[in-house]
Design a protein around this motif. Structure first.
Motif, PDB file in Angstrom:
ATOM      1  N   LEU A 114      37.705  42.766  34.191  1.00  0.00           N
ATOM      2  CA  LEU A 114      38.519  43.880  34.684  1.00  0.00           C
ATOM      3  C   LEU A 114      39.604  44.173  33.651  1.00  0.00           C
ATOM      4  O   LEU A 114      40.429  43.314  33.342  1.00  0.00           O
ATOM      5  N   ASP A 115      39.583  45.377  33.125  1.00  0.00           N
ATOM      6  CA  ASP A 115      40.466  45.751  32.014  1.00  0.00           C
ATOM      7  C   ASP A 115      41.460  46.802  32.484  1.00  0.00           C
ATOM      8  O   ASP A 115      41.086  47.950  32.741  1.00  0.00           O
ATOM      9  N   PHE A 116      42.732  46.412  32.594  1.00  0.00           N
ATOM     10  CA  PHE A 116      43.778  47.351  33.027  1.00  0.00           C
ATOM     11  C   PHE A 116      44.116  48.254  31.843  1.00  0.00           C
ATOM     12  O   PHE A 116      44.866  47.899  30.951  1.00  0.00           O
ATOM     13  N   MET A 155      43.888  42.864  43.057  1.00  0.00           N
ATOM     14  CA  MET A 155      42.580  42.669  42.428  1.00  0.00           C
ATOM     15  C   MET A 155      42.115  41.214  42.594  1.00  0.00           C
ATOM     16  O   MET A 155      40.949  40.952  42.916  1.00  0.00           O
ATOM     17  N   ALA A 156      43.030  40.283  42.359  1.00  0.00           N
ATOM     18  CA  ALA A 156      42.672  38.867  42.479  1.00  0.00           C
ATOM     19  C   ALA A 156      42.268  38.525  43.917  1.00  0.00           C
ATOM     20  O   ALA A 156      41.306  37.778  44.141  1.00  0.00           O
ATOM     21  N   LYS A 157      42.987  39.053  44.899  1.00  0.00           N
ATOM     22  CA  LYS A 157      42.648  38.800  46.303  1.00  0.00           C
ATOM     23  C   LYS A 157      41.227  39.254  46.618  1.00  0.00           C
ATOM     24  O   LYS A 157      40.481  38.577  47.328  1.00  0.00           O
ATOM     25  N   ARG A 158      40.862  40.403  46.081  1.00  0.00           N
ATOM     26  CA  ARG A 158      39.574  40.991  46.425  1.00  0.00           C
ATOM     27  C   ARG A 158      38.410  40.364  45.658  1.00  0.00           C
ATOM     28  O   ARG A 158      37.280  40.334  46.174  1.00  0.00           O
ATOM     29  N   TYR A 159      38.638  39.905  44.431  1.00  0.00           N
ATOM     30  CA  TYR A 159      37.505  39.531  43.586  1.00  0.00           C
ATOM     31  C   TYR A 159      37.493  38.070  43.138  1.00  0.00           C
ATOM     32  O   TYR A 159      36.601  37.661  42.393  1.00  0.00           O
ATOM     33  N   LYS A 160      38.445  37.262  43.600  1.00  0.00           N
ATOM     34  CA  LYS A 160      38.522  35.883  43.099  1.00  0.00           C
ATOM     35  C   LYS A 160      37.245  35.091  43.390  1.00  0.00           C
ATOM     36  O   LYS A 160      36.908  34.161  42.653  1.00  0.00           O
ATOM     37  N   ASN A 161      36.541  35.426  44.459  1.00  0.00           N
ATOM     38  CA  ASN A 161      35.315  34.709  44.799  1.00  0.00           C
ATOM     39  C   ASN A 161      34.052  35.493  44.485  1.00  0.00           C
ATOM     40  O   ASN A 161      32.951  35.103  44.905  1.00  0.00           O
ATOM     41  N   HIS A 162      34.197  36.590  43.739  1.00  0.00           N
ATOM     42  CA  HIS A 162      33.012  37.397  43.440  1.00  0.00           C
ATOM     43  C   HIS A 162      32.222  36.753  42.303  1.00  0.00           C
ATOM     44  O   HIS A 162      32.796  36.402  41.268  1.00  0.00           O
ATOM     45  N   PRO A 163      30.913  36.602  42.465  1.00  0.00           N
ATOM     46  CA  PRO A 163      30.123  35.902  41.438  1.00  0.00           C
ATOM     47  C   PRO A 163      30.062  36.618  40.094  1.00  0.00           C
ATOM     48  O   PRO A 163      29.753  35.982  39.079  1.00  0.00           O
ATOM     49  N   ALA A 164      30.382  37.907  40.052  1.00  0.00           N
ATOM     50  CA  ALA A 164      30.313  38.637  38.786  1.00  0.00           C
ATOM     51  C   ALA A 164      31.591  38.522  37.964  1.00  0.00           C
ATOM     52  O   ALA A 164      31.584  38.818  36.764  1.00  0.00           O
ATOM     53  N   LEU A 165      32.683  38.104  38.574  1.00  0.00           N
ATOM     54  CA  LEU A 165      33.965  38.154  37.872  1.00  0.00           C
ATOM     55  C   LEU A 165      34.031  37.114  36.754  1.00  0.00           C
ATOM     56  O   LEU A 165      33.838  35.919  36.976  1.00  0.00           O
ATOM     57  N   ALA A 166      34.333  37.587  35.542  1.00  0.00           N
ATOM     58  CA  ALA A 166      34.622  36.687  34.417  1.00  0.00           C
ATOM     59  C   ALA A 166      36.122  36.479  34.277  1.00  0.00           C
ATOM     60  O   ALA A 166      36.575  35.367  33.995  1.00  0.00           O
ATOM     61  N   GLY A 167      36.895  37.558  34.442  1.00  0.00           N
ATOM     62  CA  GLY A 167      38.331  37.401  34.305  1.00  0.00           C
ATOM     63  C   GLY A 167      39.071  38.712  34.295  1.00  0.00           C
ATOM     64  O   GLY A 167      38.506  39.782  34.549  1.00  0.00           O
ATOM     65  N   TYR A 168      40.359  38.603  33.951  1.00  0.00           N
ATOM     66  CA  TYR A 168      41.314  39.700  34.078  1.00  0.00           C
ATOM     67  C   TYR A 168      41.892  40.040  32.702  1.00  0.00           C
ATOM     68  O   TYR A 168      42.577  39.219  32.085  1.00  0.00           O
ATOM     69  N   GLY A 169      41.621  41.255  32.224  1.00  0.00           N
ATOM     70  CA  GLY A 169      42.233  41.746  30.989  1.00  0.00           C
ATOM     71  C   GLY A 169      43.571  42.370  31.321  1.00  0.00           C
ATOM     72  O   GLY A 169      43.633  43.505  31.806  1.00  0.00           O
ATOM     73  N   LEU A 170      44.662  41.637  31.065  1.00  0.00           N
ATOM     74  CA  LEU A 170      45.959  42.011  31.626  1.00  0.00           C
ATOM     75  C   LEU A 170      46.393  43.421  31.270  1.00  0.00           C
ATOM     76  O   LEU A 170      46.887  44.162  32.116  1.00  0.00           O
ATOM     77  N   MET A 171      46.212  43.826  30.016  1.00  0.00           N
ATOM     78  CA  MET A 171      46.734  45.123  29.596  1.00  0.00           C
ATOM     79  C   MET A 171      46.019  45.549  28.314  1.00  0.00           C
ATOM     80  O   MET A 171      46.033  44.825  27.330  1.00  0.00           O
ATOM     81  N   ASN A 172      45.404  46.716  28.334  1.00  0.00           N
ATOM     82  CA  ASN A 172      44.692  47.205  27.154  1.00  0.00           C
ATOM     83  C   ASN A 172      45.657  47.819  26.137  1.00  0.00           C
ATOM     84  O   ASN A 172      46.468  48.680  26.476  1.00  0.00           O
ATOM     85  N   GLU A 173      45.562  47.361  24.907  1.00  0.00           N
ATOM     86  CA  GLU A 173      46.291  47.942  23.779  1.00  0.00           C
ATOM     87  C   GLU A 173      47.768  48.230  24.078  1.00  0.00           C
ATOM     88  O   GLU A 173      48.234  49.377  24.003  1.00  0.00           O
TER      89      GLU A 173
END
Length: 455
Positions: A114-116, A155-173
């Motif tokens: 997930l890329d913010f 976002m973390a609440k909704r997807y922390k247990n989702h099997p597709a989630l790799a991680g959180y891209g805090l802020m793009n560029e």
């Protein structure tokens, strides 16, 4: 817990629309306002809903998996999940789209980062952060920071247990160095950037302790010397590695921007990148979250661009770097798939694209043609006045061009874009926007053949 090398695509232009990807001019939030005003709110909502419906579907995920990709980076704009007039109230329509994408990816064995990409209060001055007016307020304003961390917590609440989630891209560029007297200022505010990163990571870790945090450096992910990467153990350094030989019309290998480029120089470029040095220093993995070929305007040179890309991907493989190329689909600039140039949508927007290219393309500092001459004359007149006034300064012409051409003209050109659709019934709009469906797009085979080799 087997090691995995992440390789795949960005899905630019979907949950964060961009002008060159989707075919409009200016920024997404301004476009939505302009469309609502000119064609009506209901029809405008229908337009954007159907564009996004067609743009990314399970068919796209299936195609990526068939190529061999195992990750996609999904750029998102906060406005799909939260309204400025109702902060901290989250929009289910945005999450429904993201839920579907996550489920498709899980089904087909692909991870999601997930890329913010477009943050509340703007974190960089450019169009891709949905910033129409170049100002940056995130780093100084607590409310924007609280909204930023609040959405990450959601976002973390909704997807922390989702099997597709790799991680959180805090802020793009991120970019903290806006100084109006010097476009290329190196006056970075590392304290502010690091503090915002830490706040976001803390909000995520309150909910999710196991998924990866991806962090990027200042100056559009080019500068990393002051970046803190020690605040979390499960952290990856995410860099962006756009380079001269993957854009433009020059032969490769060959002299580009005064330097002879070949695979050895491509490898040296990766090694010298300050993000690479920082990751090595702290023994952190590297994820190249963006890189790619820019072939717009140079069709005959595509063979050189993909040859450079081939070398770049080979270097990434040798260095053990994870990557996601920019981007999956667009009009005809960087995409692995392009809209059919004969589609009715592409033919309809040609006058807008021509005006953008000839009058509002600020990135080359000044566009070609009569607008450029007038703008140069204006800049000359301003500098002459400043000189005659003994003020001892000159304007920065890149800022001047960006404010004038993007800050006003590009936003203004959204009016004729919206007028194209004013009298169209919804059925016609839907048919027009189906040009974005993968089945109606053209595979950019010189590009995808190189990617297949490395996926």
């Amino acid at each position: 817990n087997q090691p995995i090398r992440l390789r795949g695509w960005n899905v630019g232009g979907w949950l964060n629309m961009e002008d060159f990807i989707n075919g409009f001019v200016g920024t997404e939030h301004n476009l939505r306002a302009t469309m609502g005003r000119i064609i009506g709110r209901e029809k405008s909502q229908f337009f954007f809903d159907r564009l996004l419906d067609h743009f990314f579907t399970e068919d796209d995920v299936k195609a990526m998996a068939k190529f061999g990709a195992n990750v996609i980076r999904i750029p998102f704009n906060y406005r799909h999940f939260e309204r400025d007039e109702k902060p901290f109230e989250y929009l289910e329509d945005g999450f429904k789209r993201l839920d579907m994408a996550m489920d498709w990816c899980a089904k087909h064995g692909i991870y999601v980062i997930l890329d913010f990409h477009a943050v509340q209060g703007w974190h960089n001055p450019d169009w891709h952060s949905d910033n129409a007016h170049i100002h940056i307020m995130l780093y100084q304003h607590k409310l924007f920071q609280d909204r930023f961390t609040g959405l990450w917590r959601e976002m973390a609440k909704r997807y922390k247990n989702h099997p597709a989630l790799a991680g959180y891209g805090l802020m793009n560029e991120p970019c903290t160095r806006v100084r109006y007297e010097n476009y290329d200022s190196d006056d970075y505010n590392w304290d502010a950037l690091n503090a915002v990163h830490c706040k976001a990571a803390k909000a995520i870790r309150e909910i999710d302790s196991k998924h990866i945090i991806f962090v990027e450096g200042d100056n559009f992910s080019c500068e990393y010397d002051g970046l803190d990467v020690t605040f979390d153990d499960n952290l990856v350094v995410s860099t962006h590695n756009y380079m001269s030989p993957t854009g433009g019309g020059k032969p490769y290998p060959g002299v580009i921007d005064g330097l002879y480029w070949n695979r050895d120089i491509v490898a040296a470029e990766l090694g010298m990148h300050s993000g690479t040095r920082l990751a090595f220093k702290h023994r952190k993995p590297i994820f190249v979250g963006e890189f790619g070929v820019w072939y717009a305007g140079y069709p005959p040179a595509l063979k050189y661009r993909v040859a450079a890309l081939d070398d770049q991907l080979g270097v990434f493989e040798s260095a053990g770097v994870h990557w996601a190329i920019w981007t999956w689909k667009d009009i005809a600039s960087m995409g692995s798939y392009n809209l059919d140039p004969e589609s009715e949508y592409v033919r309809l927007i040609k006058p807008i694209q021509k005006a953008k290219r000839e009058a509002a393309d600020w990135e080359g500092e000044m566009p070609k043609g009569s607008v450029a001459k007038a703008l140069v004359n204006s800049a000359d007149a301003i500098d002459a006045y400043l000189s005659s006034s003994n003020l001892g300064v000159k304007i920065d012409r890149r800022w001047f061009a960006q404010y004038t051409l993007f800050g006003y003209l590009a936003q203004f050109l959204q009016v004729p874009y919206a007028n194209l659709f004013k009298d169209m019934p919804e059925e016609k709009l839907d048919d027009l926007l189906s040009a974005f469906k993968l089945i109606n797009c053209k595979e950019n085979k010189p590009l995808t053949e190189v990617l297949k080799k490395h996926l």
